[in-house]
Every structure is written in structure tokens, then in C-alpha cells.
Design a protein around this motif. Structure first.
Motif, PDB file in Angstrom:
ATOM      1  N   ASN A 181       0.654  -1.285   0.104  1.00 43.05           N
ATOM      2  CA  ASN A 181      -0.033  -0.062  -0.072  1.00 43.05           C
ATOM      3  C   ASN A 181       0.705   1.157   0.013  1.00 43.05           C
ATOM      4  N   ARG A 198      -6.857  -1.289  -7.585  1.00 43.75           N
ATOM      5  CA  ARG A 198      -7.401  -0.627  -6.664  1.00 43.75           C
ATOM      6  C   ARG A 198      -6.689  -0.531  -5.435  1.00 43.75           C
ATOM      7  N   LYS A 199      -7.002   0.500  -4.741  1.00 47.92           N
ATOM      8  CA  LYS A 199      -5.890   0.569  -3.431  1.00 47.92           C
ATOM      9  C   LYS A 199      -6.562  -0.214  -2.326  1.00 47.92           C
ATOM     10  N   ARG A 220      -7.619  -1.416   1.592  1.00 46.90           N
ATOM     11  CA  ARG A 220      -7.776  -0.812   2.920  1.00 46.90           C
ATOM     12  C   ARG A 220      -6.853  -1.036   3.865  1.00 46.90           C
ATOM     13  N   CYS A 221      -6.268  -0.070   4.612  1.00 44.71           N
ATOM     14  CA  CYS A 221      -5.545  -0.162   5.797  1.00 44.71           C
ATOM     15  C   CYS A 221      -5.747   0.491   6.877  1.00 44.71           C
ATOM     16  N   LYS A 222      -5.031   0.530   8.113  1.00 42.45           N
ATOM     17  CA  LYS A 222      -5.369   1.411   9.262  1.00 42.45           C
ATOM     18  C   LYS A 222      -5.310   2.868   9.136  1.00 42.45           C
ATOM     19  N   LEU A 223      -4.765   3.281   8.042  1.00 45.01           N
ATOM     20  CA  LEU A 223      -4.573   4.940   7.770  1.00 45.01           C
ATOM     21  C   LEU A 223      -6.002   5.252   7.310  1.00 45.01           C
ATOM     22  N   ASP A 224      -6.774   4.287   6.628  1.00 38.45           N
ATOM     23  CA  ASP A 224      -7.704   5.077   6.199  1.00 38.45           C
ATOM     24  C   ASP A 224      -8.932   5.182   7.377  1.00 38.45           C
ATOM     25  N   LEU A 225      -8.641   4.667   8.581  1.00 42.06           N
ATOM     26  CA  LEU A 225      -9.413   5.140   9.678  1.00 42.06           C
ATOM     27  C   LEU A 225      -9.478   6.603   9.986  1.00 42.06           C
ATOM     28  N   LYS A 261      -9.383   9.176   7.829  1.00 44.56           N
ATOM     29  CA  LYS A 261     -10.197   9.744   6.816  1.00 44.56           C
ATOM     30  C   LYS A 261     -11.167   8.659   6.362  1.00 44.56           C
ATOM     31  N   PRO A 262     -12.265   8.189   7.034  1.00 42.84           N
ATOM     32  CA  PRO A 262     -13.136   7.260   6.697  1.00 42.84           C
ATOM     33  C   PRO A 262     -13.859   7.830   5.495  1.00 42.84           C
ATOM     34  N   VAL A 263     -14.432   6.696   4.542  1.00 43.25           N
ATOM     35  CA  VAL A 263     -15.053   7.139   3.131  1.00 43.25           C
ATOM     36  C   VAL A 263     -16.331   6.647   4.010  1.00 43.25           C
TER      37      VAL A 263
END
Length: 289
Positions: free
Chosen positions: A117, A134-135, A137-142, A144-146
Motif C-alpha cells: 500500500n 485498486r487501493k 484498505r489499511c489502518k490509515l484509512d481510519l 479519513k473514513p469514506v
């Protein structure tokens, strides 16, 4: 750490695959490659060093069987397969930094998800974007949640409405169908139902059957109705009308059998005289003459 790692890297996307193996025999290498190829497909070209496993006839037969061209790096020149060698160095350096050095598999999973990632310096994109499109999902997405948009329920596709009385398929007892009421739409064809005994079930539309007619047309004894719903069965324009507690007495006026009017009051049957055949002698003729 005393473990042997089998490393395979995709040349285009830089996507890595790592397996912990017991040895580097040809049979073990073939099993690992078969597992990886089963997930992502067979490559056209495989580049390796000149190790005894890779030059064995068993491994060569495996590659030929699946139509994979095999290329070797120059002997005693690791830079010929620089991409794999650079990744080996990176994995060794990352494993030295992990806290839990006993659980190698758990440490490798954490390293792989971060590497896959992270944008690569050569391609400018993450290995996941090039390999999976596609990207991941990892912990960094938390941070800035979509927020996913809730899909609106297609009311036209729903066969049942809220608070509608229905029959629900039962898979627990002898009775195949039990009565309940629609509480909530869980989707176009999925419903949350409250049974008459208070249980909450979730059923597909194919497992629900509508009760024909309205409550006023249904027989009170056809199914169990909670006490809180008894009033709805006896709707009246008068709000103060009470629910009958006993069955009404039906009086049938029967006519007096001794009365002439009573005996003649019913419809009369029309009678017709029987058709008689003519005299046999006149009809068939006198046979004696």
C-alpha cells in the motif's frame, strides 16, 4: 530467525509474495508456486538464480507443463536479478525491526500490507493499484473514513409493506408456517419480521407469504391474534363501540308445521302425466290373423 523464505515479486507492479518454507527442495518449491499461481494465474516468464532447485529437471518440467519460460541470472552476479535481491534485503531489514520475532508469519503480514500500500519510487503507484487495480484498505484509512452512501430501497421491488400481516416459513418445528408482522425492510427482498410470540426473524421474500384478504375478512379462529390487536378486528364508526366478549346468539325463525300457510309456503314441484304406449295389438298388428 532461522527460517527459510521463498520470495516471488511481480516485475510490472512490484507486488511481492512471501512464503515460509521448511526447505528448498524442488517438490516444496513447486507446491509454493502452484499455490501462488492458483490465485493470480501463470506468468509468461520466470526469472531465478542458478540454485540447484531451479535447475532441477523436476522444476523445469513443471514450468514447461504450464507454458512458463524460464530465464536465469548470470552466475555469481546477483544484480542480474536486482529486483528480487533488493526486496530480499528490504525484508531482512524489516524483520530485524519487528517486536515479535518468534511469530514470523504475523510479522510478514504486517510488512506486506504496508509495502503493498506504499507508492513505489519507480512506478509512482502502489503495488496494489497496479496489480489489483485498486487501493487496499489499511489502518490509515481510519483517519479519513469514506462514508458509503446507503442504497435506497426499491419500494416497487418490495412485495410486502411495513406492519403487514404475513405467513413466515418455519424451519424449527413441525408447523411449516407461522404468523407474524413485517417490522422492517432489510433490503429489496429481505425483511425483519416479528412473530406473534414475540420472536424476531429475518426472512427472504421467497420465505414469506401474504395473507389473502384484510383482517376484517379473515376468520378470528384462523390464526392467533395478540390481545393488543383484537380491537382492529372489530372496526366500527362509533369510537366508543366495545369489543364483543361472547359470540352473538343467532335466532332462526322456523315456520309452524301445523299451519297451512307454512306447508304451502315452499315452492311447488311441477308434475307431468306419464307418457303411455299405445295398445300392443293396435301398435304391432294382430299376429293371429
Amino acid at each position: 530467525m532461522g527460517v527459510i523464505l521463498f520470495i516471488l515479486v511481480d516485475a510490472y507492479s512490484k507486488w511481492p509474495e512471501i512464503r515460509v518454507v521448511k526447505n528448498m527442495l524442488a517438490s516444496t518449491t513447486i507446491d509454493v508456486c502452484t499455490d501462488i499461481f492458483a490465485q493470480f494465474g501463470f506468468p509468461e516468464v520466470l526469472v531465478s538464480d542458478n540454485g540447484g532447485t531451479y535447475i532441477s529437471s523436476e522444476f523445469e518440467s513443471f514450468l514447461k507443463l504450464h507454458g512458463i519460460a524460464h530465464k536465469f541470472s548470470a552466475p555469481h552476479h546477483p544484480a542480474s536479478n536486482g529486483q528480487a535481491e533488493r526486496f530480499v534485503q528490504m525484508i531482512k531489514f524489516a524483520l530485524k525491526k519487528v517486536d515479535d520475532k518468534k511469530n514470523v508469519n504475523a510479522s510478514l503480514r504486517k510488512i506486506l500490507i504496508q509495502y503493498r500500500n506504499t507508492p513505489h519510487s519507480t512506478t509512482g503507484k502502489t503495488p496494489a493499484e497496479l496489480f489489483l487495480g485498486r487501493k487496499i484498505r489499511c489502518k490509515l484509512d481510519l483517519l479519513k473514513p469514506v462514508v458509503a452512501k446507503e442504497q435506497a430501497i426499491n419500494v416497487k421491488a418490495c412485495k410486502f409493506s411495513i406492519n403487514q400481516r404475513v405467513l413466515v416459513r418455519n424451519y424449527t418445528k413441525n408447523n411449516k408456517w407461522v404468523f407474524g408482522r413485517i417490522l422492517e425492510h432489510r433490503g429489496n427482498l429481505l425483511f425483519k419480521i416479528k412473530l406473534d410470540d414475540g420472536r424476531i426473524w429475518t426472512r427472504h421474500a421467497n420465505q414469506i407469504s401474504a395473507i389473502k384478504g384484510t383482517l376484517k375478512q379473515c376468520n378470528d379462529y384462523d390464526y392467533f391474534v395478540p390481545e393488543s390487536e383484537h380491537v382492529s378486528l372489530y372496526e366500527s364508526n362509533n369510537a366508543s363501540a366495545s369489543v364483543p366478549t361472547t359470540n352473538p346468539t343467532i335466532v332462526i325463525n322456523e315456520p309452524d308445521a301445523s299451519s297451512d300457510d307454512a306447508s304451502n309456503s315452499g315452492p311447488k314441484r311441477k308434475t307431468k302425466s306419464p307418457i303411455r304406449f299405445p295398445d300392443s295389438e293396435n301398435y304391432f298388428g294382430d299376429k293371429s290373423s
